[in-house]
Write an enzyme that holds these catalytic residues in place. Sequence first.
Site, PDB file in Angstrom:
ATOM      1  CG  ASP A   1      -0.100   0.054   2.568  1.00 14.76           C
ATOM      2  OD1 ASP A   1      -0.932  -0.068   3.508  1.00 14.76           O
ATOM      3  OD2 ASP A   1       0.978   0.189   2.520  1.00 14.76           O
TER       4      ASP A   1
ATOM      5  CG  ASP B   1      -5.281  -5.312   3.013  1.00 16.88           C
ATOM      6  OD1 ASP B   1      -5.986  -4.567   2.173  1.00 16.88           O
ATOM      7  OD2 ASP B   1      -4.935  -5.021   4.090  1.00 16.88           O
TER       8      ASP B   1
ATOM      9  CB  CYS C   1      -9.759 -25.187  10.724  1.00 13.77           C
ATOM     10  SG  CYS C   1      -8.674 -24.189  10.109  1.00 13.77           S
TER      11      CYS C   1
ATOM     12  CB  CYS D   1      -4.956 -24.210   9.953  1.00 10.74           C
ATOM     13  SG  CYS D   1      -5.215 -24.079  11.705  1.00 10.74           S
TER      14      CYS D   1
ATOM     15  CB  CYS E   1      -7.691 -26.972  13.441  1.00  7.54           C
ATOM     16  SG  CYS E   1      -8.279 -25.125  13.901  1.00  7.54           S
TER      17      CYS E   1
ATOM     18  CG  HIS F   1      -7.881 -20.914  13.346  1.00  6.86           C
ATOM     19  ND1 HIS F   1      -8.330 -22.244  12.916  1.00  6.86           N
ATOM     20  CD2 HIS F   1      -8.776 -20.178  13.858  1.00  6.86           C
ATOM     21  CE1 HIS F   1      -9.469 -21.716  12.882  1.00  6.86           C
ATOM     22  NE2 HIS F   1      -9.822 -20.712  13.611  1.00  6.86           N
TER      23      HIS F   1
END
Lengths: 388, 388
Positions: free
Chosen positions: B96, B280, B318, B320, B323, B349
């Site tokens: 940005d 984002d 999930c 990930c 998890c 996560h």
Amino acid sequence: MVSEAPRFAFTIDATDGKARTGRIAMRRGEIRTPAFMPVGTAATVKAMKPESVRATGADIILGNTYHLMLRPGAERVARLGGLHRFMNWSRPILTDSGGYQVMSLSDLRKLTEQGVEFRSHLDGSLQQFTPESVMRIERNLGADVIMQFDHVVPGQSPHDLAREAMERSVRWLERCRSAFARLQQEDTLAPTPEQALFPIVQGGIHADLRRASASAIQGVDDWVGYGIGGLSVGETKPDMYAMLDVVNEVLPRNRPRYLMGVGFPEDLVEGVARGVDVFDCVAPTRMGRTGAFFTTTGRRSIKNAAWRLDQSPLDPSCTCVACTRFSKGYIRHLFVAEEILGLRLLSLHNVHFLVALMREARDAVLAGTFAGWSRDWLARYHSRSTVS
Amino acid sequence: MVSEAPRFAFTIDATDGKARTGRIAMRRGEIRTPAFMPVGTAATVKAMKPESVRATGADIILGNTYHLMLRPGAERVARLGGLHRFMNWSRPILTDSGGYQVMSLSDLRKLTEQGVEFRSHLDGSLQQFTPESVMRIERNLGADVIMQFDHVVPGQSPHDLAREAMERSVRWLERCRSAFARLQQEDTLAPTPEQALFPIVQGGIHADLRRASASAIQGVDDWVGYGIGGLSVGETKPDMYAMLDVVNEVLPRNRPRYLMGVGFPEDLVEGVARGVDVFDCVAPTRMGRTGAFFTTTGRRSIKNAAWRLDQSPLDPSCTCVACTRFSKGYIRHLFVAEEILGLRLLSLHNVHFLVALMREARDAVLAGTFAGWSRDWLARYHSRSTVS
């Protein structure tokens, strides 16, 4: 000690002088010795996932009974399946007994022959450690190797105080042994049914007390391994090395010796030279917080402004993730910016450094080149050993 | 804009209502849209190694020009090979422009037609952002996609202030364009020779201004992509959604639309429904610090005492690392003990959750089931959406 033969076998593959290299075979995995154990104080090796710890080459980690018993609590860990399952580390774990922390961290300690009454440093609640209660706690946590509850005194204690603590530790060892045996029979639902209990040699910096301790302990039982406590707590390095020489003369050769709370790279090399097989220390992870890290030519600080634009790794010969993928300039930026990733990379590197150092030591003992290797290594490490 | 055809190609694979799914092909990699970009503020996605970020499925990350320019400095990043090399992320990066942070973070701001004079919040030093200097900074950082420098005002600004900022942003866009083109010709040693510059649609919560902005911007050039700024900064959700509808009617269909600084799971779903392609937000990593985490049935707090003994994962669906390998009971312990690993697992996560959510959205658009999928998803997410 137990009805079944314990799954704990120590094999020495080679010796070189007093140095040894070998393996401790346990149910959950094998520990190659000499070994460095990363410290997972509160069920986590600071900032590292278990697989990252394993990726450093570590075969075993240490958990602190004192911290875990206060938070989250040993019973809760047991109800969550034990420490291995709790923190997702399936290999061997060793727990210390809290004997050291209870004397150094807690408030309002009252020590009697019964045990130690103290206040939690977390919330001030009244707690008690006895040989019996600590055996119960360590059983609930479920480590593969557990340490006796001992009476710890400052490293430079005078002879009479060191003697009192040493003799009490032997009496507490006998109580630990009885409680341990009883729990193994009664508490069959524990996370780790067969644990190995290690005694701890004490005696301060007094050679006669150290010998007496090592002998008396062997009189209690034929232990599968031995802890050496009360060193690297303020005494001089020559004193520590001297005590190691004394103790390792008296301890049986065919049992692993675990030097508790040690240490820095030079301490590991000097320890191996004197017959130590296992080490643990919080230094590698704790140092990360202040930006300090190990290199083969000594300790450094990442804060060094000279590294602002440095594209080289923390240590050119290190194969850890921090060194193979990131530059000093980047890690320095992270540290100055107080970014967690900076701390992670430094800790990971430091742990990897010590674990890899022990691998080199094992190779040298195997090759019969330990004396030369250790001399060269220490000379190079001390050549620019300045935290700057 | 550049002498060579830029390596930037947006392909829409399918649409479903106003929702689209496709790919942005760039030299450093492909971005599957709709996409969530984790934010790597100071050249690190908080606490996560680049490979862990990639492991969540993220195709692109965001760097904050304001933070990086202050520390470590854009020139230093350039001398260390650019942002990709600095932080070891080889895939696309978007920066940005600092337009938002300079108005919200810095002290003693003085805004003129020239640019913004401000004091660094880090050390109080006097700094200046102009369209020209920001283009230079973003070129030094070397991101693949760079945002124009714009005049940002609070989200609920009245019409005249929002209009002034919107019109100035268009004038600054023209200056960015000129500086950008000049740099591409002159500065051939930059880390990323061919960057894509995106304009930013402004106008607050005023439909007429939003339309004017979107039109005026297209009058400056045929941009390869469009940022939508000034939303999720205090305005109501209905207002944000209404502005998205307005803007996406005016922006060209065959260009990616990037909704800056958004957002929470529900915002992503509602944004995709209204034609947004890229998002984002710092929320997933920032929330980790307070123990908050996403589940398919709403936000939760890991501090919930009910989870002391909970063996289940943060979210049952999930995939990930947090998890699949750790329990809520363990993560809660880590968080309460203020252990870094706790923060890491929560952040990881949360990022994974949003990236995976966008993957589901892409699949739904491709299958032509987006309307039903999004309705069901939102209903389930809001069913127990309570931070408790």
